[in-house]
Design a protein around this motif. Structure first.
Motif, PDB file in Angstrom:
ATOM      1  N   ASP A 136     -14.064  -1.545  -0.683  1.00  9.22           N
ATOM      2  CA  ASP A 136     -13.186  -2.637  -0.269  1.00  9.22           C
ATOM      3  C   ASP A 136     -12.454  -3.283  -1.443  1.00  9.22           C
ATOM      4  O   ASP A 136     -11.373  -3.847  -1.271  1.00  9.22           O
ATOM      5  CB  ASP A 136     -13.990  -3.703   0.480  1.00  9.22           C
ATOM      6  CG  ASP A 136     -14.491  -3.202   1.832  1.00  9.22           C
ATOM      7  OD1 ASP A 136     -13.903  -2.224   2.352  1.00  9.22           O
ATOM      8  OD2 ASP A 136     -15.459  -3.779   2.359  1.00  9.22           O
ATOM      9  N   ARG A 137     -13.022  -3.200  -2.648  1.00  9.23           N
ATOM     10  CA  ARG A 137     -12.410  -3.849  -3.815  1.00  9.23           C
ATOM     11  C   ARG A 137     -11.906  -2.835  -4.844  1.00  9.23           C
ATOM     12  O   ARG A 137     -11.547  -3.207  -5.958  1.00  9.23           O
ATOM     13  CB  ARG A 137     -13.422  -4.801  -4.457  1.00  9.23           C
ATOM     14  CG  ARG A 137     -13.931  -5.876  -3.508  1.00  9.23           C
ATOM     15  CD  ARG A 137     -14.860  -6.857  -4.182  1.00  9.23           C
ATOM     16  NE  ARG A 137     -14.154  -7.672  -5.170  1.00  9.23           N
ATOM     17  CZ  ARG A 137     -14.724  -8.645  -5.874  1.00  9.23           C
ATOM     18  NH1 ARG A 137     -16.011  -8.913  -5.698  1.00  9.23           N
ATOM     19  NH2 ARG A 137     -14.028  -9.336  -6.747  1.00  9.23           N
ATOM     20  N   SER A 138     -11.862  -1.582  -4.471  1.00 14.35           N
ATOM     21  CA  SER A 138     -11.383  -0.550  -5.394  1.00 14.35           C
ATOM     22  C   SER A 138      -9.886  -0.704  -5.659  1.00 14.35           C
ATOM     23  O   SER A 138      -9.133  -1.182  -4.806  1.00 14.35           O
ATOM     24  CB  SER A 138     -11.648   0.843  -4.818  1.00 14.35           C
ATOM     25  OG  SER A 138     -13.029   1.068  -4.636  1.00 14.35           O
ATOM     26  N   VAL A 139      -9.468  -0.258  -6.841  1.00 12.95           N
ATOM     27  CA  VAL A 139      -8.060  -0.278  -7.230  1.00 12.95           C
ATOM     28  C   VAL A 139      -7.664   1.127  -7.664  1.00 12.95           C
ATOM     29  O   VAL A 139      -8.328   1.730  -8.515  1.00 12.95           O
ATOM     30  CB  VAL A 139      -7.803  -1.268  -8.384  1.00 12.95           C
ATOM     31  CG1 VAL A 139      -6.334  -1.231  -8.795  1.00 12.95           C
ATOM     32  CG2 VAL A 139      -8.212  -2.678  -7.982  1.00 12.95           C
ATOM     33  N   LYS A 198       9.580   5.578 -17.922  1.00 11.71           N
ATOM     34  CA  LYS A 198       9.957   6.846 -17.313  1.00 11.71           C
ATOM     35  C   LYS A 198       9.320   7.052 -15.942  1.00 11.71           C
ATOM     36  O   LYS A 198       9.779   7.879 -15.164  1.00 11.71           O
ATOM     37  CB  LYS A 198       9.572   8.002 -18.239  1.00 11.71           C
ATOM     38  CG  LYS A 198      10.367   8.029 -19.542  1.00 11.71           C
ATOM     39  CD  LYS A 198      10.032   9.263 -20.352  1.00 11.71           C
ATOM     40  CE  LYS A 198      10.873   9.328 -21.617  1.00 11.71           C
ATOM     41  NZ  LYS A 198      10.577  10.539 -22.421  1.00 11.71           N
ATOM     42  N   GLN A 199       8.236   6.342 -15.670  1.00  6.08           N
ATOM     43  CA  GLN A 199       7.569   6.463 -14.383  1.00  6.08           C
ATOM     44  C   GLN A 199       7.303   5.066 -13.832  1.00  6.08           C
ATOM     45  O   GLN A 199       7.311   4.087 -14.567  1.00  6.08           O
ATOM     46  CB  GLN A 199       6.252   7.236 -14.518  1.00  6.08           C
ATOM     47  CG  GLN A 199       6.432   8.670 -14.983  1.00  6.08           C
ATOM     48  CD  GLN A 199       5.132   9.447 -14.967  1.00  6.08           C
ATOM     49  OE1 GLN A 199       4.201   9.123 -14.240  1.00  6.08           O
ATOM     50  NE2 GLN A 199       5.066  10.492 -15.773  1.00  6.08           N
ATOM     51  N   ASN A 200       7.083   5.001 -12.533  1.00 11.08           N
ATOM     52  CA  ASN A 200       6.774   3.736 -11.883  1.00 11.08           C
ATOM     53  C   ASN A 200       5.299   3.711 -11.525  1.00 11.08           C
ATOM     54  O   ASN A 200       4.708   4.738 -11.190  1.00 11.08           O
ATOM     55  CB  ASN A 200       7.625   3.564 -10.627  1.00 11.08           C
ATOM     56  CG  ASN A 200       9.111   3.540 -10.944  1.00 11.08           C
ATOM     57  OD1 ASN A 200       9.779   4.565 -10.876  1.00 11.08           O
ATOM     58  ND2 ASN A 200       9.629   2.386 -11.301  1.00 11.08           N
ATOM     59  N   LEU A 201       4.711   2.535 -11.591  1.00 14.68           N
ATOM     60  CA  LEU A 201       3.284   2.388 -11.325  1.00 14.68           C
ATOM     61  C   LEU A 201       3.065   1.775  -9.950  1.00 14.68           C
ATOM     62  O   LEU A 201       3.630   0.730  -9.628  1.00 14.68           O
ATOM     63  CB  LEU A 201       2.638   1.507 -12.396  1.00 14.68           C
ATOM     64  CG  LEU A 201       1.141   1.233 -12.229  1.00 14.68           C
ATOM     65  CD1 LEU A 201       0.341   2.527 -12.386  1.00 14.68           C
ATOM     66  CD2 LEU A 201       0.672   0.199 -13.251  1.00 14.68           C
ATOM     67  N   LEU A 202       2.234   2.439  -9.157  1.00 13.16           N
ATOM     68  CA  LEU A 202       1.825   1.917  -7.860  1.00 13.16           C
ATOM     69  C   LEU A 202       0.389   1.429  -7.939  1.00 13.16           C
ATOM     70  O   LEU A 202      -0.454   2.039  -8.606  1.00 13.16           O
ATOM     71  CB  LEU A 202       1.928   2.994  -6.780  1.00 13.16           C
ATOM     72  CG  LEU A 202       3.311   3.598  -6.518  1.00 13.16           C
ATOM     73  CD1 LEU A 202       3.226   4.612  -5.379  1.00 13.16           C
ATOM     74  CD2 LEU A 202       4.341   2.520  -6.209  1.00 13.16           C
ATOM     75  N   VAL A 203       0.121   0.323  -7.259  1.00 13.08           N
ATOM     76  CA  VAL A 203      -1.221  -0.245  -7.181  1.00 13.08           C
ATOM     77  C   VAL A 203      -1.649  -0.156  -5.721  1.00 13.08           C
ATOM     78  O   VAL A 203      -1.045  -0.782  -4.844  1.00 13.08           O
ATOM     79  CB  VAL A 203      -1.245  -1.705  -7.664  1.00 13.08           C
ATOM     80  CG1 VAL A 203      -2.674  -2.240  -7.654  1.00 13.08           C
ATOM     81  CG2 VAL A 203      -0.633  -1.818  -9.059  1.00 13.08           C
TER      82      VAL A 203
END
Length: 202
Positions: free
Chosen positions: A137-140, A189-194
């Motif tokens: 439930d709290r993983s990223v 150069k890249q985009n970060l998704l969370v």
């Protein structure tokens, strides 16, 4: 890939070894990584980022999976060279993205650097569909991607880089109970998704 690995394992995973290694541990720490946490490195390669993460974490808390046994073996050599075998990282070859090798275990942090950038839509959907197996439930989950500037999905023929609209990731995540947000501080150069699990409704 095999030929590049034999010539120079560091170049086989995109070069910029020192920059990539330092950047990955700093990224995880920015999101709260502590030594007692567990990390699943999806597409860990030859441990460009993994070595610093393994060194930082408590013994046994790092797990890496990759689709190339040759690259993994190069990583094991780097691990021995850094005298980090005593940290007992778990390294697995996989021919799928269904997390069968780590079945029944969840991780505090998941990392996929320059992995989704090479995945076609059907593989990303399979990945998202199976994330519930390894996320609590709290993983990223921190993943780099190429975002489309045209509003549609496209890829480059020669290098097989895939570009997606952010909305595509957001909607795909919602389909599988995930929230997908952008981190504007990502690599140029890249985009970060969370990516996180959606909060349970009360």
């Amino acid at each position: 890939m095999k030929r590049r690995t034999k010539l120079n394992p560091r170049d086989a995973v995109g070069g910029r070894w020192e920059m990539g290694s330092k950047g990955q541990i700093e990224l995880l720490q920015r999101y709260g990584l502590m030594p007692q946490h567990t990390v699943l490195d999806v597409g860990c390669g030859s441990l460009r980022g993994g070595l610093n993460i393994i060194k930082y974490l408590e013994t046994g808390n790092y797990t890496g999976v990759d689709i190339s046994e040759e690259i993994l073996e190069a990583g094991r050599e780097f691990l021995r060279g850094a005298s980090l075998e005593g940290k007992r990282p778990n390294l697995f070859y996989t021919d799928n993205i269904e997390f069968k090798e780590v079945q029944g275990k969840t991780f505090d942090y998941l990392l996929a650097i320059s992995v989704l950038t090479h995945m076609p839509p059907e593989d990303i959907e399979t990945l998202f569909a199976n994330l519930h197996k390894v996320m609590g439930d709290r993983s990223v989950f921190l993943a780099t991607v190429f975002l489309s500037k045209t509003g549609s999905i496209y890829d480059t023929v020669m290098r097989r880089n895939f570009f997606y609209p952010y909305e595509w990731f957001r909607d795909m995540g919602a389909r599988y109970g995930l929230t997908v947000e952008r981190d504007e501080k990502g690599d140029a150069k890249q985009n970060l998704l969370v990516i996180r699990k959606q909060a349970a409704s009360t």
